[in-house]
Motif scaffolding. Structure first.
Motif, short mmCIF file in Angstrom:
data_model
loop_
_atom_site.label_atom_id
_atom_site.label_comp_id
_atom_site.label_asym_id
_atom_site.label_seq_id
_atom_site.Cartn_x
_atom_site.Cartn_y
_atom_site.Cartn_z
N THR A 51 -48.84 4.94 62.79
CA THR A 51 -49.29 5.75 63.91
C THR A 51 -48.69 5.31 65.24
O THR A 51 -49.01 5.89 66.27
N PHE B 155 -45.92 11.74 51.69
CA PHE B 155 -46.64 11.81 50.43
C PHE B 155 -45.82 11.25 49.28
O PHE B 155 -44.59 11.40 49.24
N ASN C 73 -51.73 3.96 58.40
CA ASN C 73 -52.36 5.27 58.25
C ASN C 73 -52.19 5.63 56.78
O ASN C 73 -51.07 5.83 56.33
N ALA D 295 -45.80 5.70 66.52
CA ALA D 295 -45.03 6.74 67.19
C ALA D 295 -45.58 8.13 66.91
O ALA D 295 -45.40 9.05 67.71
N ASN D 296 -46.26 8.30 65.80
CA ASN D 296 -46.73 9.64 65.44
C ASN D 296 -47.81 9.52 64.39
O ASN D 296 -48.17 8.43 63.99
N SER D 297 -48.32 10.67 63.97
CA SER D 297 -49.39 10.68 62.98
C SER D 297 -48.90 11.14 61.62
O SER D 297 -49.71 11.47 60.77
N LYS D 298 -47.58 11.18 61.42
CA LYS D 298 -47.05 11.78 60.20
C LYS D 298 -47.43 10.99 58.96
O LYS D 298 -47.48 9.76 58.97
N LEU D 299 -47.70 11.72 57.89
CA LEU D 299 -47.93 11.14 56.58
C LEU D 299 -46.78 11.52 55.66
O LEU D 299 -46.35 12.66 55.65
N GLN E 259 -54.00 7.62 53.21
CA GLN E 259 -55.02 8.45 52.61
C GLN E 259 -54.75 8.66 51.12
O GLN E 259 -53.59 8.67 50.69
N TYR F 161 -59.79 7.60 53.39
CA TYR F 161 -58.92 7.23 54.51
C TYR F 161 -59.02 5.72 54.57
O TYR F 161 -60.08 5.19 54.93
#
Lengths: 117, 110
Positions: free
Chosen positions: B92, B100, B31, B94-98, B33, B48
């Motif tokens: 992704t 930075f 994931n 386990a989660n959608s966290k980004l 961006q 993305y």
């Protein structure tokens, strides 16, 4: 043109006051994030929700911060009591998540600039 | 958690020049961006790009997921390209966290 909206855009308050920031995610997005940006720490994830359920709020000071999603079109971030060190820009972002079209791409709102004096 | 390192931290270009911005990840990501934060503070989605190559006008990006890095190319830079460029990555599973990076501050001079 779908976009994430946030209110207020700017907030100046005195130490000890309650602050509420609001976010309207893009319609149909099921994942909502709250970030904080400061010069010292950069962009930090505070909390996030999927299908209105909180999944992770480990980045948030629990004693004074709270995040909720009363419904699918509104996310709130509250600080009570506020402190000068909370001064920052708070961003909300949303992502389609596992709803179609399937994507994890996050879209950010314009941010709320909070100043606590 | 994942560590994100961006380089160079600052970049000054003459209008019309080309540049490459780099983003390294400490662990595998699926994931990813790139964002541009303009002088008004707005975070604009650029790409993305969990893998492969994409192009959008004068900008293009390449992610080599197996080697844990991504590149953003800016060609024929313009003064409006000035601002801070962030990459952000996560997994992704386990989660959608980004997470930075610290950002790259680009100044394009006329």
């Amino acid at each position: 043109d779908a976009r994430v909206t946030q209110t207020p855009r700017d907030k100046v308050t005195e130490m000890g006051q309650e602050v509420t920031m609001r976010c309207q995610p893009i319609l149909g997005h099921n994942t909502v994030f709250w970030y904080r940006q400061t010069m010292m720490q950069g962009l930090e994830l505070l909390a996030y929700f999927r299908n209105r359920a909180p999944l992770d709020d480990s980045g948030m000071p629990k004693d004074r911060f709270s995040a909720e999603m009363p419904d699918a079109t509104l996310a709130t971030l509250k600080i009570q009591p506020s402190e000068p060190r909370d001064s920052a820009v708070y961003f909300c972002a949303s992502a389609p998540g596992q709803t179609k079209p399937f994507s994890y791409e996050q879209y950010f709102g314009p941010g709320t600039r909070l100043t606590v004096t | 958690g994942i560590q994100v390192e961006q380089s160079p931290p600052d970049l000054i270009l003459q209008e019309g020049a080309n540049s490459t911005l780099r983003c390294n990840f400490s662990d595998s990501v699926n994931n990813l961006q790139w964002f541009h934060q303009n002088p008004w503070g707005q975070l604009i989605n650029l790409f993305y790009i969990p893998s492969g190559t994409k192009q959008n006008g004068r900008l293009s990006a390449t992610t080599v997921a197996t080697e844990r890095y991504s590149l953003l190319y800016i060609s024929s830079s313009q003064t409006t390209d000035s601002g801070v460029y962030f990459c952000a990555g996560g997994y992704t599973g386990a989660n959608s966290k980004l997470t930075f990076g610290k950002g790259i501050t680009l100044s394009v001079r006329p």
